[in-house]
Design an enzyme around this catalytic site. Sequence first.
Site, PDB file in Angstrom:
ATOM      1  N   HIS A  75      31.318  41.094  41.966  1.00 22.52           N
ATOM      2  CA  HIS A  75      32.061  39.988  41.363  1.00 22.52           C
ATOM      3  C   HIS A  75      32.443  38.949  42.420  1.00 22.52           C
ATOM      4  O   HIS A  75      32.637  39.292  43.583  1.00 22.52           O
ATOM      5  CB  HIS A  75      33.335  40.505  40.677  1.00 22.52           C
ATOM      6  CG  HIS A  75      33.078  41.052  39.301  1.00 22.52           C
ATOM      7  ND1 HIS A  75      33.787  42.100  38.774  1.00 22.52           N
ATOM      8  CD2 HIS A  75      32.192  40.676  38.333  1.00 22.52           C
ATOM      9  CE1 HIS A  75      33.353  42.358  37.544  1.00 22.52           C
ATOM     10  NE2 HIS A  75      32.385  41.510  37.263  1.00 22.52           N
ATOM     11  N   ASP A  77      35.150  37.494  43.145  1.00 17.69           N
ATOM     12  CA  ASP A  77      36.367  37.702  43.943  1.00 17.69           C
ATOM     13  C   ASP A  77      36.184  38.812  44.971  1.00 17.69           C
ATOM     14  O   ASP A  77      37.120  39.153  45.704  1.00 17.69           O
ATOM     15  CB  ASP A  77      37.592  37.960  43.042  1.00 17.69           C
ATOM     16  CG  ASP A  77      37.406  39.138  42.105  1.00 17.69           C
ATOM     17  OD1 ASP A  77      36.244  39.448  41.755  1.00 17.69           O
ATOM     18  OD2 ASP A  77      38.418  39.756  41.715  1.00 17.69           O
ATOM     19  N   GLU A 195      43.394  49.277  42.958  1.00 16.41           N
ATOM     20  CA  GLU A 195      43.537  47.965  42.320  1.00 16.41           C
ATOM     21  C   GLU A 195      44.573  47.997  41.206  1.00 16.41           C
ATOM     22  O   GLU A 195      44.789  49.031  40.573  1.00 16.41           O
ATOM     23  CB  GLU A 195      42.183  47.483  41.782  1.00 16.41           C
ATOM     24  CG  GLU A 195      41.706  48.240  40.551  1.00 16.41           C
ATOM     25  CD  GLU A 195      41.446  47.308  39.370  1.00 16.41           C
ATOM     26  OE1 GLU A 195      42.157  46.296  39.224  1.00 16.41           O
ATOM     27  OE2 GLU A 195      40.522  47.610  38.584  1.00 16.41           O
ATOM     28  N   ALA A 232      27.877  36.436  33.017  1.00 14.27           N
ATOM     29  CA  ALA A 232      26.494  36.804  33.325  1.00 14.27           C
ATOM     30  C   ALA A 232      26.436  38.167  34.001  1.00 14.27           C
ATOM     31  O   ALA A 232      25.518  38.950  33.762  1.00 14.27           O
ATOM     32  CB  ALA A 232      25.877  35.743  34.223  1.00 14.27           C
ATOM     33  N   SER A 233      27.427  38.478  34.829  1.00 14.36           N
ATOM     34  CA  SER A 233      27.380  39.721  35.596  1.00 14.36           C
ATOM     35  C   SER A 233      27.705  40.950  34.756  1.00 14.36           C
ATOM     36  O   SER A 233      27.509  42.072  35.207  1.00 14.36           O
ATOM     37  CB  SER A 233      28.357  39.644  36.767  1.00 14.36           C
ATOM     38  OG  SER A 233      29.671  39.484  36.278  1.00 14.36           O
ATOM     39  N   HIS A 366      35.668  41.776  23.332  1.00 14.43           N
ATOM     40  CA  HIS A 366      35.870  41.907  24.770  1.00 14.43           C
ATOM     41  C   HIS A 366      36.659  43.180  25.065  1.00 14.43           C
ATOM     42  O   HIS A 366      37.532  43.560  24.292  1.00 14.43           O
ATOM     43  CB  HIS A 366      36.634  40.691  25.306  1.00 14.43           C
ATOM     44  CG  HIS A 366      36.874  40.741  26.787  1.00 14.43           C
ATOM     45  ND1 HIS A 366      35.860  40.585  27.693  1.00 14.43           N
ATOM     46  CD2 HIS A 366      38.005  40.935  27.507  1.00 14.43           C
ATOM     47  CE1 HIS A 366      36.351  40.692  28.923  1.00 14.43           C
ATOM     48  NE2 HIS A 366      37.646  40.901  28.833  1.00 14.43           N
ATOM     49  N   HIS A 370      39.073  46.394  33.973  1.00 14.10           N
ATOM     50  CA  HIS A 370      40.105  46.929  34.862  1.00 14.10           C
ATOM     51  C   HIS A 370      40.964  47.947  34.117  1.00 14.10           C
ATOM     52  O   HIS A 370      41.412  47.695  32.998  1.00 14.10           O
ATOM     53  CB  HIS A 370      41.003  45.795  35.371  1.00 14.10           C
ATOM     54  CG  HIS A 370      40.267  44.775  36.180  1.00 14.10           C
ATOM     55  ND1 HIS A 370      39.979  44.966  37.511  1.00 14.10           N
ATOM     56  CD2 HIS A 370      39.733  43.577  35.850  1.00 14.10           C
ATOM     57  CE1 HIS A 370      39.314  43.909  37.968  1.00 14.10           C
ATOM     58  NE2 HIS A 370      39.147  43.057  36.976  1.00 14.10           N
TER      59      HIS A 370
END
EC number: 3.1.-.-
Lengths: 554, 554
Positions: A75, A77, A195, A232-233, A366, A370
């Site tokens: 990603h 970030d 995270e 896209a990822s 969606h 995380h």
Amino acid sequence: MSEKQNTLSIFALGGINEIGKNMYVLEYGDDLIIIDCGAKFAGEALLGIDLIIPDVTYLQQNHHKIRGLVVTHGHEDHIGGIPYLLKKLNIPIYATRFTLGLIELKLREHKLLRESTLVEINETSNLDFGNIKVSFFRTSHSIPDCLGIVFDTPEGKVVHTGDFKFDLTPVNDQYSDIHKMAKIGEEGILALISESTNAERPGLTPSESEVGRHIEEAFFGATGKIIISTFASNVNRVQQIVEACKKTNRKLALLGRSMVNVIGVARARGYLDVPDWMLVDARDVRHLPPERLTILCTGSQGEPLAALSRLSTNSNRDVKVYPGDTVIFAASPIPGNEKDVSKIVDNLFQLGANVIYGSAKITGMHVSGHGYQEDLKLMLTLMKPKYFIPIHGEYRMLHIHQKLAEAVGVEEGHTFIIKNGDVVDFQHGEARQTRSVPAGDTYVDNAGDDEVFDIVLRDRKQLSEEGMLVIVVSISKDNGDRISDPDSISRGFVYAKNSEELLSNINEVVKRTIDPFNDANVQGMRRAIKKEVGNFVFEQTNKKPMILPIIIAI
Amino acid sequence: MSEKQNTLSIFALGGINEIGKNMYVLEYGDDLIIIDCGAKFAGEALLGIDLIIPDVTYLQQNHHKIRGLVVTHGHEDHIGGIPYLLKKLNIPIYATRFTLGLIELKLREHKLLRESTLVEINETSNLDFGNIKVSFFRTSHSIPDCLGIVFDTPEGKVVHTGDFKFDLTPVNDQYSDIHKMAKIGEEGILALISESTNAERPGLTPSESEVGRHIEEAFFGATGKIIISTFASNVNRVQQIVEACKKTNRKLALLGRSMVNVIGVARARGYLDVPDWMLVDARDVRHLPPERLTILCTGSQGEPLAALSRLSTNSNRDVKVYPGDTVIFAASPIPGNEKDVSKIVDNLFQLGANVIYGSAKITGMHVSGHGYQEDLKLMLTLMKPKYFIPIHGEYRMLHIHQKLAEAVGVEEGHTFIIKNGDVVDFQHGEARQTRSVPAGDTYVDNAGDDEVFDIVLRDRKQLSEEGMLVIVVSISKDNGDRISDPDSISRGFVYAKNSEELLSNINEVVKRTIDPFNDANVQGMRRAIKKEVGNFVFEQTNKKPMILPIIIAI
């Protein structure tokens, strides 16, 4: 052996008190390992700046210690800052096959690919960096090929989770390797670095496969063309869109550079299965009946230059939106993007499209990549760390993550809520946080592909809110006498009906101000004009434009 | 009688495709009535601008027809533009007792109160404006004293809902007057003009009294000081906070100018019951034990200058936040404000406070004042209008509101989704929409209390993103010969290591550009410098700074 050498240090150069530009460092003696090198988008608030990357002063000062950059996943970030880092420090990069594919795209764009050292790893790899041995475990997230990392140091084992959720029914075969995690935890963990993105959300993250069900339903209900937008990822979500196309006998066209690029990488490297018959070029879609067609495009976050935004104003040459078409946002807006997304939704409705948008709870289109609170607690339970460092989140997320850790058994006082640059030092199995290294934001202006300095931004901010006032006066080199009357030019400043009067009054102030100067003391005149005109303008208009006195001594 | 005279026209000068600056107009023959006069906050994107108000060119052109401004309720997006309107057009204002109180605060601030004509009305008032008779009905909303309006015109009756929800257990005695609405509907409605804010949300709005329960619970659970923030104008919520203070024996201090002002108006006019013993001055709170104290403050939307923001950085002189204090956000963030709110939450957590924030679904600390889909359908059902004009919303909300109207019986083709300025004309009981009047945004800069023109904003935008470059050259008045070498000064533009070289190259370009001029053609030189330097700079840096050539002819 000096004290310095038997200290293990952990710190962040980015990713704390922010979502974005993740960069973490482990250092023991003369061995330094970097984890991730992300970027952050600047948004409207930062004037004319495209990207923010970590300040890597510390790494430049300790170049000789760096053993490599280990990347958890692909990603932005976590990899967006890599080209800028490599321009300063040519260091080897370790990443999985898919992540490397995305990094290569970037390096090719920046013409850095040939001189870079890229090493493919996977969850079974073992790296030996002197004092530190590195191994990995598989995690699930919203992109393929994610890794958690185990650092075996003389002080003990440190685990970095990367970004993760526990998805027990992922769309690919990349399950979170809970068994391996349990084993790692059994061996004893000195510190867990985990995270915190979704620490505010109770419960367990829903599985990616949930989204597939809703996509399929929408595809079966659609009569016209389908336009669907996602990250896209998120290759697994793309795979589910491909499956829905198969079941409803639709061809698939890709719109948007990153969609084409990333899907290219995913297909070439075996992470995405799209039959050749399905793909059509966007230029040919006008010849297909709408009920046989799906457009997969970028721009789900309302990015003004991305494909979906262009479609919403019907400014794409090849693809038009007609009444009866269905547009699906298969990604929730990231906080901060709601307004841009809403604008596109409005435009699409105005074109007559049926738009499926809004809260994932309502649309089912969606799920987050995380982990929610229960995911985070499961990771903490599996790893049973002695010390805990929550990362990858704003302060309140780190704070809540700390409470979660304490709820599952991390001792009070054993959690370190750090800031970027704060160092946690481990010595003889004990941790303390007393010192800092330089850390901060570095601004990148993509147009110029150059770093931008703070002073430029400060100037832009003043210019943007208060405008400016240029005051020109020419004087004699010899005695400082005025040669011409002063002249004032304003931009971005008052244009009210009385502005001519104001400008002429300003010129009077300038004359009065420079009259006492009886030599060509240009510096002194400049300072005096700045002060006197500044006061006068503020009195008259309540504004503080940038004042730029220009004195020409002839 | 000319055709013009027997046409009823309805249009918006603000409030369509936006949330904010509501202003609607009804016109029949020589009688024109204005409904509401709101403002909208500009946000970060508009550089240095504080407020946006409707463009009232049409009203200025038709000044002689205006019979008055009727105000539905006292929220900023319905009254915020009044001072600026009155500066242009001194017209009578009709509003309820509480709404008038808030308008008077504004007019006093702008020193307009003495010359204004303010008429108090209530739900039983009848106004006679020539061809148009006006009556009212009571609605519930998140502020006291709200009205819906019935306009009885020669073409038929038109209903404007104002902002509303159906709250069957409101905290005050201001129930939605469903019986009166039913009666109005029975009499036959030509057109319904209804607000659309929550048209996207399924179900029925929860009652304000739900919030009271959660506030009370939090108060009983709190051990230290309580800091609670909500909209000052939500007097019913404030009343529930007062009740919770009573039950837990806490004193109440008010922080923030609008909180003090609005609560002053609400108490003075009998809308809020706060016992005198309860109120303490913020300057005295340090002498009270924290468990006996509540601070009620502004800033629930994260406004950087409001009280809560200052508390979160401990920069209020009298009130400090200590570990163990509880901070409650008794208002959800309005879309677009999430980031500002999050920042304050982060700061408060860092001070050690227990913060209750986030989604109203989780905290129960907020309910909307705007009706959800079932509320909107109930209004449509009660009024049974022939024509429908959804207002007060962005396009998708209007679009969904249209579908709701059709679901409860409004004929297809009888809904008009207009833009600001679009006119719906009614003649012989039939409606059509063919023409427009001028409408748009007027920018107000509060510092200067002045309107700002588009050109200023365009300049600011360019300055803020690209910076600027001032080029100074002095020439001979007679033949255009250079007297001194050109000089370039940049602000907000490149400050890279090579910027000196760039500037010196620019000066060379300037010299080359003006050399061919063999007279003092200042205009021509300016144009040529702008063009040549602009091209050169873009080539070198990919940026387009504002270029300001200054030529001094001596």
